[in-house]
Scaffold this motif. Structure first.
Motif, PDB file in Angstrom:
ATOM      1  N   GLN A  48      -0.392   9.165   8.272  1.00 58.06           N
ATOM      2  CA  GLN A  48      -0.790   8.059   9.018  1.00 58.06           C
ATOM      3  C   GLN A  48      -1.104   6.903   7.923  1.00 58.06           C
ATOM      4  N   LEU A  49      -0.082   6.554   6.881  1.00 53.78           N
ATOM      5  CA  LEU A  49      -0.453   5.610   5.960  1.00 53.78           C
ATOM      6  C   LEU A  49       0.318   4.181   6.460  1.00 53.78           C
ATOM      7  N   THR A  50      -0.262   3.262   6.310  1.00 54.75           N
ATOM      8  CA  THR A  50       0.179   1.906   6.306  1.00 54.75           C
ATOM      9  C   THR A  50       0.802   1.262   5.233  1.00 54.75           C
ATOM     10  N   VAL A  51       2.046   0.549   5.285  1.00 56.84           N
ATOM     11  CA  VAL A  51       2.423   0.038   4.181  1.00 56.84           C
ATOM     12  C   VAL A  51       2.536  -1.519   4.415  1.00 56.84           C
ATOM     13  N   VAL A  52       1.980  -2.170   3.663  1.00 58.98           N
ATOM     14  CA  VAL A  52       1.973  -3.781   3.731  1.00 58.98           C
ATOM     15  C   VAL A  52       2.717  -4.440   2.625  1.00 58.98           C
ATOM     16  N   GLY A  53       3.371  -5.370   2.804  1.00 57.05           N
ATOM     17  CA  GLY A  53       3.797  -6.280   1.772  1.00 57.05           C
ATOM     18  C   GLY A  53       5.169  -7.030   2.376  1.00 57.05           C
ATOM     19  N   SER A  54       5.663  -7.966   1.508  1.00 53.47           N
ATOM     20  CA  SER A  54       6.876  -8.824   2.109  1.00 53.47           C
ATOM     21  C   SER A  54       7.947  -8.464   1.092  1.00 53.47           C
ATOM     22  N   TRP A  55       9.280  -9.069   1.365  1.00 48.08           N
ATOM     23  CA  TRP A  55      10.569  -8.715   0.739  1.00 48.08           C
ATOM     24  C   TRP A  55      10.300  -9.098  -0.688  1.00 48.08           C
ATOM     25  N   GLY A  56      10.656  -8.267  -1.558  1.00 50.95           N
ATOM     26  CA  GLY A  56      10.814  -8.398  -2.933  1.00 50.95           C
ATOM     27  C   GLY A  56       9.339  -8.288  -3.657  1.00 50.95           C
ATOM     28  N   GLY A  57       8.150  -8.286  -2.941  1.00 49.79           N
ATOM     29  CA  GLY A  57       7.012  -8.230  -3.216  1.00 49.79           C
ATOM     30  C   GLY A  57       6.565  -6.915  -3.685  1.00 49.79           C
ATOM     31  N   PRO A  58       5.382  -6.645  -4.095  1.00 49.11           N
ATOM     32  CA  PRO A  58       4.797  -5.367  -4.384  1.00 49.11           C
ATOM     33  C   PRO A  58       4.289  -4.624  -2.979  1.00 49.11           C
ATOM     34  N   LEU A  59       4.365  -3.473  -3.162  1.00 48.13           N
ATOM     35  CA  LEU A  59       3.822  -2.542  -1.918  1.00 48.13           C
ATOM     36  C   LEU A  59       2.545  -2.005  -2.132  1.00 48.13           C
ATOM     37  N   THR A  60       1.791  -2.447  -0.929  1.00 46.49           N
ATOM     38  CA  THR A  60       0.454  -1.902  -0.701  1.00 46.49           C
ATOM     39  C   THR A  60       0.343  -0.677   0.278  1.00 46.49           C
ATOM     40  N   LEU A  61      -0.245   0.289  -0.185  1.00 49.61           N
ATOM     41  CA  LEU A  61      -0.474   1.555   0.796  1.00 49.61           C
ATOM     42  C   LEU A  61      -2.111   1.817   0.972  1.00 49.61           C
ATOM     43  N   GLU A  62      -2.152   1.798   2.324  1.00 47.11           N
ATOM     44  CA  GLU A  62      -3.490   1.777   2.911  1.00 47.11           C
ATOM     45  C   GLU A  62      -3.548   3.280   3.748  1.00 47.11           C
ATOM     46  N   CYS A  63      -4.938   3.538   3.855  1.00 47.74           N
ATOM     47  CA  CYS A  63      -5.032   5.080   4.500  1.00 47.74           C
ATOM     48  C   CYS A  63      -6.221   4.772   5.231  1.00 47.74           C
ATOM     49  N   PRO A  64      -6.389   5.198   6.722  1.00 46.70           N
ATOM     50  CA  PRO A  64      -7.547   4.989   7.313  1.00 46.70           C
ATOM     51  C   PRO A  64      -8.238   6.072   7.331  1.00 46.70           C
ATOM     52  N   CYS A  65      -8.815   6.659   6.308  1.00 50.45           N
ATOM     53  CA  CYS A  65      -9.755   7.628   5.962  1.00 50.45           C
ATOM     54  C   CYS A  65     -11.024   7.428   5.973  1.00 50.45           C
ATOM     55  N   SER A  66     -11.810   8.196   5.585  1.00 51.94           N
ATOM     56  CA  SER A  66     -13.495   7.765   5.691  1.00 51.94           C
ATOM     57  C   SER A  66     -13.688   7.215   4.195  1.00 51.94           C
ATOM     58  N   SER A  67     -13.196   7.431   3.289  1.00 52.79           N
ATOM     59  CA  SER A  67     -13.204   6.596   1.968  1.00 52.79           C
ATOM     60  C   SER A  67     -11.846   5.728   1.825  1.00 52.79           C
ATOM     61  N   PRO A  68     -11.939   4.599   2.571  1.00 53.05           N
ATOM     62  CA  PRO A  68     -10.714   3.665   2.443  1.00 53.05           C
ATOM     63  C   PRO A  68     -10.052   3.582   1.038  1.00 53.05           C
ATOM     64  N   PHE A  69      -8.647   3.974   1.254  1.00 46.86           N
ATOM     65  CA  PHE A  69      -7.692   4.038   0.006  1.00 46.86           C
ATOM     66  C   PHE A  69      -6.779   2.921   0.190  1.00 46.86           C
ATOM     67  N   ARG A  70      -6.714   2.209  -0.909  1.00 45.97           N
ATOM     68  CA  ARG A  70      -5.808   0.986  -0.800  1.00 45.97           C
ATOM     69  C   ARG A  70      -5.023   1.010  -2.404  1.00 45.97           C
ATOM     70  N   ALA A  71      -3.871   1.161  -2.574  1.00 41.55           N
ATOM     71  CA  ALA A  71      -3.159   1.094  -3.728  1.00 41.55           C
ATOM     72  C   ALA A  71      -1.983   0.187  -3.947  1.00 41.55           C
ATOM     73  N   THR A  72      -1.801  -0.695  -4.629  1.00 42.36           N
ATOM     74  CA  THR A  72      -0.553  -1.500  -4.696  1.00 42.36           C
ATOM     75  C   THR A  72       0.203  -1.408  -6.047  1.00 42.36           C
ATOM     76  N   SER A  73       1.464  -1.381  -5.884  1.00 35.68           N
ATOM     77  CA  SER A  73       2.601  -1.048  -6.888  1.00 35.68           C
ATOM     78  C   SER A  73       3.652  -1.897  -6.827  1.00 35.68           C
ATOM     79  N   ASP A  74       3.959  -2.632  -7.924  1.00 31.72           N
ATOM     80  CA  ASP A  74       5.123  -3.483  -8.168  1.00 31.72           C
ATOM     81  C   ASP A  74       6.220  -2.794  -8.822  1.00 31.72           C
ATOM     82  N   ALA A  75       6.298  -1.148  -9.093  1.00 25.28           N
ATOM     83  CA  ALA A  75       7.185  -0.453  -9.860  1.00 25.28           C
ATOM     84  C   ALA A  75       8.748  -0.353  -8.782  1.00 25.28           C
TER      85      ALA A  75
END
Length: 220
Positions: free
Chosen positions: A29-56
């Motif tokens: 149940q992960l959510t990916v946020v971003g626009s074409w050509g930009g970095p990817l941001t991954l979010e998780c709806p867990c009790s300890s909010p997880f958000r990570a961004t990568s431009d790899a």
């Protein structure tokens, strides 16, 4: 995994297909946020909010694939169909070359040719087990059900744990194609021309592998 964003520094890259996961263990149940050509941001709806961004590069490419998939779900099916056919053709060329070397006693081949074949990434010991799993049909089993069952049989990790597969390029693209079809909740998608074409390609490729590829024991 390439930039150690989702794993500790001790992580060693492996050939295969696996799911990204939050440190909490969730990978469904992960959510990916971003626009074409930009970095990817991954979010998780867990009790300890997880958000990570990568431009790899892998993250940007994944984001583009997901955008295309969201805009037109059949685009992924078309791409995977082309990739499977391309890798299968390369696999057949390699296999025919090996057969020719064996049949002719390598009389027309140089030492360099033989060394190149010895160190090539094909054959793939995971390919035949996957093909055999796809071929087996159980009673009243639809094609998507057969793919889901085959994927369960060739997983490296137990049921319920984070998905992990192994294998060379052809095996990986077959697994990606099978997953795209088996995990689809859109019944209309499964009846599209693109889905039928991908299903036919998977069946034809795995049938060819079963007919012509030796098992790991025979190859050794």
């Amino acid at each position: 995994m390439a930039d150690e964003l989702f794993a500790p520094p001790s992580y060693l890259p492996r050939e295969g297909v696996e799911a990204l996961a939050c440190p909490c263990g969730n990978h469904k149940q992960l959510t990916v946020v971003g626009s074409w050509g930009g970095p990817l941001t991954l979010e998780c709806p867990c009790s300890s909010p997880f958000r990570a961004t990568s431009d790899a590069p892998w993250a940007v490419n994944l984001l583009k694939r997901l955008i295309l998939w969201h805009a037109d779900a059949t685009s992924e099916l078309r791409q995977l169909n082309d990739l499977i056919i391309k890798q299968h053709t390369a696999h057949q060329i390699y296999r025919d070359r090996v057969t020719d070397l064996v049949d002719n006693g390598a009389a027309t081949s140089t030492e360099h040719d033989l060394r190149a074949l010895m160190h090539a990434p094909i054959p793939d010991n995971y390919l035949l087990p996957l093909a055999l799993a796809v071929a087996r049909r159980e009673e009243r089993e639809t094609r998507p059900m057969r793919l889901r069952r085959a994927l369960r049989e060739v997983r490296l990790t137990p049921e319920g744990e984070r998905l992990r597969y192994a294998g060379g390029p052809l095996t990986r693209y077959l697994i990606r194609g099978m997953t795209a079809l088996a995990d689809s909740d859109d019944r209309d998608l499964l009846f599209t021309e693109e889905a039928r074409c991908l299903l036919d390609t998977i069946d034809q490729v795995t049938a060819d592998v079963r007919e012509h590829d030796p098992g790991p024991t025979a190859a050794s």
